[in-house]
Design a protein around this motif. Structure first.
Motif, PDB file in Angstrom:
ATOM      1  N   TYR A 228     -17.109  64.433  48.672  1.00 33.55           N
ATOM      2  CA  TYR A 228     -16.391  65.645  48.272  1.00 33.55           C
ATOM      3  C   TYR A 228     -15.155  65.305  47.439  1.00 33.55           C
ATOM      4  N   PHE A 229     -14.337  64.384  47.936  1.00 33.08           N
ATOM      5  CA  PHE A 229     -13.132  63.983  47.203  1.00 33.08           C
ATOM      6  C   PHE A 229     -13.481  63.355  45.861  1.00 33.08           C
ATOM      7  N   LEU A 230     -14.599  62.659  45.819  1.00 33.29           N
ATOM      8  CA  LEU A 230     -15.035  62.019  44.580  1.00 33.29           C
ATOM      9  C   LEU A 230     -15.415  63.065  43.538  1.00 33.29           C
ATOM     10  N   ILE A 231     -16.167  64.072  43.993  1.00 36.01           N
ATOM     11  CA  ILE A 231     -16.585  65.150  43.075  1.00 36.01           C
ATOM     12  C   ILE A 231     -15.387  65.943  42.583  1.00 36.01           C
ATOM     13  N   ARG A 232     -14.441  66.192  43.492  1.00 33.99           N
ATOM     14  CA  ARG A 232     -13.267  66.977  43.125  1.00 33.99           C
ATOM     15  C   ARG A 232     -12.182  66.133  42.441  1.00 33.99           C
ATOM     16  N   LYS A 233     -12.449  64.848  42.285  1.00 37.51           N
ATOM     17  CA  LYS A 233     -11.530  63.924  41.616  1.00 37.51           C
ATOM     18  C   LYS A 233     -10.142  63.916  42.275  1.00 37.51           C
ATOM     19  N   ARG A 234     -10.173  63.860  43.598  1.00 31.68           N
ATOM     20  CA  ARG A 234      -8.922  63.860  44.356  1.00 31.68           C
ATOM     21  C   ARG A 234      -8.511  62.461  44.807  1.00 31.68           C
ATOM     22  N   ILE A 235      -9.290  61.455  44.409  1.00 31.09           N
ATOM     23  CA  ILE A 235      -8.963  60.068  44.740  1.00 31.09           C
ATOM     24  C   ILE A 235      -8.658  59.328  43.447  1.00 31.09           C
ATOM     25  N   ASP A 236      -7.460  58.760  43.368  1.00 35.20           N
ATOM     26  CA  ASP A 236      -7.109  58.030  42.149  1.00 35.20           C
ATOM     27  C   ASP A 236      -7.903  56.723  42.070  1.00 35.20           C
ATOM     28  N   ARG A 237      -7.878  56.115  40.893  1.00 34.20           N
ATOM     29  CA  ARG A 237      -8.723  54.952  40.634  1.00 34.20           C
ATOM     30  C   ARG A 237      -8.428  53.797  41.590  1.00 34.20           C
ATOM     31  N   GLU A 238      -7.157  53.540  41.852  1.00 26.47           N
ATOM     32  CA  GLU A 238      -6.785  52.427  42.725  1.00 26.47           C
ATOM     33  C   GLU A 238      -7.292  52.642  44.145  1.00 26.47           C
ATOM     34  N   THR A 239      -7.107  53.859  44.665  1.00 28.02           N
ATOM     35  CA  THR A 239      -7.575  54.167  46.016  1.00 28.02           C
ATOM     36  C   THR A 239      -9.090  54.177  46.074  1.00 28.02           C
ATOM     37  N   LEU A 240      -9.731  54.596  45.000  1.00 28.92           N
ATOM     38  CA  LEU A 240     -11.191  54.642  44.955  1.00 28.92           C
ATOM     39  C   LEU A 240     -11.782  53.244  45.143  1.00 28.92           C
TER      40      LEU A 240
END
Length: 339
Positions: free
Chosen positions: A109-121
């Protein structure tokens, strides 16, 4: 790094579930329940057997394996006894499934909504891999007790336990990165000693797994000596042929290392605490150190009591739980000195 409270709560929920899973795993080990489920199916074993016929079928399968044939067959072990040990192993695996769902579904869900920045991803992908690897380690551990030996390998048990602690610590670290996104006072000398203390603590956790796997807490139930007047018990040199094996496979040697490392962990934390008094600290750094000292003193006392009373269930479990709190405080303190 953007602070997203939902992502933080998600990661902290994962920490809580890992903690619960380790606690249940401790109960599973202390009640000798870990080999009760001799087969594992991802879908059909989501719930325990739902009828007496299914229970009897599972019990009959259990009777084919070494734990029953070499130990429990002599203990008047009945179906009700089997249901008890089955529950704890099933519950341990059930929580692992819940943990997987709690991680994967919000992550997507967070991935689809782009709520995780690149570093945290990137860190979340590492956590995903760690979770999968932990599942493999669990299977690898149980497998060792279903062949000839009616007990799991203490090496594999310690690997499974220690990696759960490490997974928890890394999950907490990722959450702390989001909770405290701004750079604070970095004290390199205290950071160095915090790292050293963390490494020694992890080695102590590894040896705690060895002690649990070998039931090494059931011998030499004296303190501060291993026996009357003996700090280094003579049986250590007699158990195995090499010194490496004596301190990794022998019950007396493993207990000696674990009880000796306890002094090092205690000493390093007290050293870190008093060394930090020479510096001006933030409230968070000081709180971390205060928590470390309180918890390590409690853990040391629990370790002594657990040994003196020959590892009763509640004391053995409490000792493991407080080890978790100690790692939490250590991770937090290191984070505050590093970021």
């Amino acid at each position: 790094m953007k602070k997203d409270k939902a992502v933080i709560y998600w990661l902290l929920t994962g920490c809580v579930l890992v903690f619960i899973m380790v606690v249940v795993g401790g109960i599973t080990r202390l009640t000798n329940s870990g080999l009760s489920m001799t087969d594992w199916h991802l879908v059909t074993d989501t719930f325990p057997p739902m009828s007496e016929a299914k229970w009897q079928q599972a019990f009959d399968e259990y009777k084919k394996f070494p734990e029953y044939q070499k130990i429990n067959i002599h203990n008047d072990f009945q179906l009700d006894d089997y249901k008890f040990i089955y529950f704890w192993e099933w519950f341990h695996r059930f929580i692992a499934r819940i943990l997987g769902l709690v991680f994967v579904i919000p992550f997507v869900y967070f991935l689809i909504r782009k709520r995780i920045d690149r570093e945290t991803l990137k860190k979340c992908y590492v956590l995903l891999g760690m979770g999968a690897l932990q599942g493999f380690f669990g299977w690898y551990m149980v497998k060792s007790g279903l062949v000839n030996n009616p007990d799991v390998s203490h090496f594999r048990l310690s690997l499974h336990l220690t990696f759960a602690f490490i997974t928890f610590a890394y999950t907490l670290w990722v959450a702390l990165d989001l909770i405290y996104p701004k750079q604070e006072l970095v004290l390199n000398e205290l950071k160095k000693w915090s790292r050293i203390t963390l490494i020694v603590l992890l080695i102590q956790i590894i040896y705690g797994g060895f002690v649990a796997g070998l039931n090494a807490g059931l011998i030499h139930n004296h303190w501060p000596m291993m026996a009357d007047g003996e700090f280094f018990h003579e049986s250590i040199a007699l158990e195995k042929d090499s010194w490496l094996a004596r301190f990794t496979e022998g019950k007396s040697g493993v207990q000696f290392v674990h009880r000796t490392l306890a002094y090092f962990v205690l000493g390093l934390i007290l050293f870190l605490y008093f060394k930090a008094r020479k510096f001006t600290l933030t409230d968070q750094q000081q709180n971390g150190l205060n928590a470390l000292v309180i918890i390590v003193l409690l853990q040391f006392a629990l370790g002594v009591l657990t040994l003196l009373y020959s590892v009763p269930l509640w004391l053995g479990l409490t000792h493991q739980v407080v080890a978790f709190f100690l790692l939490t405080a250590m991770t937090y303190t290191l984070h505050r000195f590093s970021k």
